[in-house]
Write a protein that holds these residues in place. Structure first.
Motif, PDB file in Angstrom:
ATOM      1  N   TYR A   1       0.835  -1.166  -0.090  1.00 54.26           N
ATOM      2  CA  TYR A   1       0.164  -0.054  -0.173  1.00 54.26           C
ATOM      3  C   TYR A   1       0.848   1.173  -0.031  1.00 54.26           C
ATOM      4  N   ILE A   2       0.114   2.224  -0.694  1.00 58.00           N
ATOM      5  CA  ILE A   2       0.954   3.514  -0.907  1.00 58.00           C
ATOM      6  C   ILE A   2       0.407   4.605  -0.007  1.00 58.00           C
ATOM      7  N   GLY A   3       1.343   5.419   0.294  1.00 60.53           N
ATOM      8  CA  GLY A   3       0.623   6.633   1.095  1.00 60.53           C
ATOM      9  C   GLY A   3       1.801   6.969   2.139  1.00 60.53           C
ATOM     10  N   VAL A   4       1.182   7.990   3.107  1.00 60.12           N
ATOM     11  CA  VAL A   4       1.820   8.411   4.044  1.00 60.12           C
ATOM     12  C   VAL A   4       2.167   7.624   5.051  1.00 60.12           C
ATOM     13  N   SER A   5       1.393   6.517   5.268  1.00 67.22           N
ATOM     14  CA  SER A   5       2.014   5.511   6.263  1.00 67.22           C
ATOM     15  C   SER A   5       2.350   4.268   5.422  1.00 67.22           C
ATOM     16  N   GLY A   6       2.314   4.267   4.095  1.00 65.86           N
ATOM     17  CA  GLY A   6       2.920   3.206   3.324  1.00 65.86           C
ATOM     18  C   GLY A   6       4.110   3.593   2.491  1.00 65.86           C
ATOM     19  N   ALA A   7       4.133   2.977   1.254  1.00 64.75           N
ATOM     20  CA  ALA A   7       5.414   3.215   0.277  1.00 64.75           C
ATOM     21  C   ALA A   7       5.270   4.696  -0.414  1.00 64.75           C
ATOM     22  N   MET A   8       6.420   5.056  -0.525  1.00 69.20           N
ATOM     23  CA  MET A   8       6.480   6.267  -1.396  1.00 69.20           C
ATOM     24  C   MET A   8       7.172   6.235  -2.717  1.00 69.20           C
ATOM     25  N   LEU A   9       6.321   6.465  -3.778  1.00 63.98           N
ATOM     26  CA  LEU A   9       6.870   6.028  -5.034  1.00 63.98           C
ATOM     27  C   LEU A   9       7.402   6.962  -5.837  1.00 63.98           C
ATOM     28  N   LYS A  10       8.096   6.566  -6.906  1.00 66.54           N
ATOM     29  CA  LYS A  10       8.577   7.722  -7.938  1.00 66.54           C
ATOM     30  C   LYS A  10       8.541   7.127  -9.438  1.00 66.54           C
ATOM     31  N   PRO A  11       7.584   6.344  -9.694  1.00 74.60           N
ATOM     32  CA  PRO A  11       7.467   5.521 -10.983  1.00 74.60           C
ATOM     33  C   PRO A  11       7.352   6.486 -12.214  1.00 74.60           C
ATOM     34  N   ASP A  12       7.553   6.032 -13.443  1.00 74.85           N
ATOM     35  CA  ASP A  12       7.330   6.883 -14.610  1.00 74.85           C
ATOM     36  C   ASP A  12       5.994   7.109 -14.856  1.00 74.85           C
ATOM     37  N   TYR A  13       4.917   5.980 -14.482  1.00 78.41           N
ATOM     38  CA  TYR A  13       3.406   6.153 -14.300  1.00 78.41           C
ATOM     39  C   TYR A  13       2.897   5.709 -13.358  1.00 78.41           C
ATOM     40  N   TYR A  14       1.871   6.135 -12.798  1.00 79.85           N
ATOM     41  CA  TYR A  14       0.890   5.474 -11.650  1.00 79.85           C
ATOM     42  C   TYR A  14      -0.561   5.458 -12.351  1.00 79.85           C
ATOM     43  N   LEU A  15      -0.920   4.210 -12.446  1.00 74.89           N
ATOM     44  CA  LEU A  15      -2.380   4.155 -12.939  1.00 74.89           C
ATOM     45  C   LEU A  15      -3.289   3.709 -11.764  1.00 74.89           C
ATOM     46  N   ALA A  16      -3.921   4.342 -11.479  1.00 72.98           N
ATOM     47  CA  ALA A  16      -4.971   4.504 -10.238  1.00 72.98           C
ATOM     48  C   ALA A  16      -6.225   3.932 -10.633  1.00 72.98           C
ATOM     49  N   VAL A  17      -6.815   2.919 -10.200  1.00 75.76           N
ATOM     50  CA  VAL A  17      -7.913   2.160 -10.683  1.00 75.76           C
ATOM     51  C   VAL A  17      -8.678   1.946  -9.453  1.00 75.76           C
ATOM     52  N   GLY A  18     -10.040   2.680  -9.383  1.00 78.79           N
ATOM     53  CA  GLY A  18     -11.018   2.530  -8.409  1.00 78.79           C
ATOM     54  C   GLY A  18     -10.397   3.309  -7.146  1.00 78.79           C
ATOM     55  N   ILE A  19      -9.863   4.426  -7.305  1.00 79.32           N
ATOM     56  CA  ILE A  19      -9.042   5.093  -5.904  1.00 79.32           C
ATOM     57  C   ILE A  19      -9.862   6.530  -6.061  1.00 79.32           C
ATOM     58  N   SER A  20     -10.346   6.790  -4.920  1.00 80.52           N
ATOM     59  CA  SER A  20     -10.820   8.256  -4.675  1.00 80.52           C
ATOM     60  C   SER A  20      -9.827   9.258  -4.882  1.00 80.52           C
ATOM     61  N   GLY A  21      -8.561   9.044  -4.345  1.00 86.06           N
ATOM     62  CA  GLY A  21      -7.600  10.147  -4.380  1.00 86.06           C
ATOM     63  C   GLY A  21      -7.418  10.875  -3.037  1.00 86.06           C
ATOM     64  N   GLN A  22      -7.774  10.441  -2.003  1.00 83.01           N
ATOM     65  CA  GLN A  22      -7.571  11.204  -0.706  1.00 83.01           C
ATOM     66  C   GLN A  22      -6.054  11.390  -0.571  1.00 83.01           C
TER      67      GLN A  22
END
Ligand code: FAD
Length: 317
Positions: free
Chosen positions: A240-261
């Protein structure tokens, strides 16, 4: 930006903190690495770019029991900045070193900059909805840094000085009774170039197969929001990604069914491109996305997978 003279870097295993050594090189002319036990990791540290390796000696000790020797070494050598690769045990070590040195620790650092003699550490507060800047004007500065903050650099044919620290026995040594492997997945999201993230828009666990087919077609790593890993437990915590999870630097991030909090999105601010698929045109994710598709994921994903495969076949022709 002016550099500082010498930065020290440490962590549980050199293999896990090569990125901090590379990051240290952007801030200092010389980077010293601290390893524990017998110095067997020195070669690895030099290959990751270290200029000097300090070996904190000890036999069959738990990490925490190296602290008195480490403390002694810090007091003797007086480095200006010590970067520690975040882990539960390194948090403990950092806290004890800081207490002994009469200073604090900047935790969960997301950026480090120099302003003259001052070191500025940036980190998130209030669940990622604000950034706090902490400034160290002098003395020892300790900073806990996680993955994804600095990019690792390719191995070099490096060498340097190996310095043995003095051994200081811990007052009360911890006794190791048993070792048990931690159940989890070895995934390095911070290094992934293409990532497909799954959110609660996915209705059932078995539908993960659909997202996995998309990730497979793209050659992307799978990731998720926190509720998917720590609510319904469909994916490993490491994903899982985020403040309490992993921090990413990918070329692209494809978010599926994610609200974007915000707590999720802070983990992908380093992505070069963000693409979102969501059936709610007002979803917050579209404010962050470079490309957005307002669609039901159950309709969009099978079509996308077919398109990617067709494209592959056509390119081979
Ligand atoms: C202190 C704190 C720390 C937190 N840390 C993290 C963190 O590190 N990482 C993290 O991810 N979260 C974290 N959270 C939780 C975070 O606030 C959000 O609750 C979470 O990110 C929401 O996950 P989601 O987008 O999967 O789910 P939801 O917010 O429920 O969003 C689901 C989305 O799917 C869409 N959808 C539904 N059905 C479909 C469909 N058929 N097709 C397409 N789209 C569909 C909906 O429109 C909706 O936008 C934290 C919260 C707190 C309070």
């Amino acid at each position: 930006m002016a550099k500082i003279r010498n930065i020290w870097v440490t962590g549980e295993r050199v293999a896990d903190f090569g990125d901090l050594i590379a990051g240290g090189k952007t801030l200092a002319d010389s980077v010293s690495v601290v390893v524990f036990a017998d110095g067997a990791q020195a070669a690895e540290a030099f290959a990751a770019g270290a200029d000097r390796v300090y070996v904190v000696p000890g036999q069959d000790l738990l990490l925490e029991d190296y602290v008195p020797s480490f403390q002694n070494l810090l007091a003797r050598e007086k480095p200006r900045l010590l970067l520690l690769k975040t882990s539960k045990r390194m948090r403990l070590v950092a806290g004890r070193l800081a207490a002994a040195a009469g200073t604090g620790v900047i935790t969960d650092v997301t950026a480090l900059t120099l302003e003259g003699e001052a070191i500025i550490g940036e980190h998130m507060v209030y669940g990622g909805s604000a950034q706090r800047l902490e400034k160290s004007d002098g003395g020892l500065c300790l900073a806990l840094v996680g993955g994804g903050v600095f990019a690792p650099s390719p191995p070099v044919a490096g060498s340097g000085e190996v310095v043995q620290a003095d051994f200081v026995a811990p007052a009360r040594q911890a006794k190791l009774l048993e070792r048990k492997p931690i159940a989890g997945e070895a995934v390095n999201l911070a290094a992934a170039k293409k990532v497909v993230g799954i959110g609660r828009g996915l209705a059932r666990q078995e539908d993960l197969a659909l997202a996995e087919r998309l990730a497979g077609a793209l050659g992307a790593e799978m990731a998720c929001t926190r509720p998917i890993a720590e609510g319904v437990n469909w994916m490993a915590r490491e994903r899982y990604i985020g403040v309490s999870g992993a921090m990413l630097k990918p070329d692209y991030y494809l978010a599926v069914g994610i609200s974007g909090q915000v707590q999720h999105m802070v983990g992908v601010t380093g992505a070069k491109t963000i693409i979102a698929i969501n059936n709610d045109k007002n979803a917050a994710i579209f404010k962050y996305a470079d490309y957005g598709l307002v669609a039901d994921l159950y309709t969009a994903l099978p079509k996308l997978i077919d398109l990617i495969r067709e494209e592959r076949v056509n390119r081979k022709e």
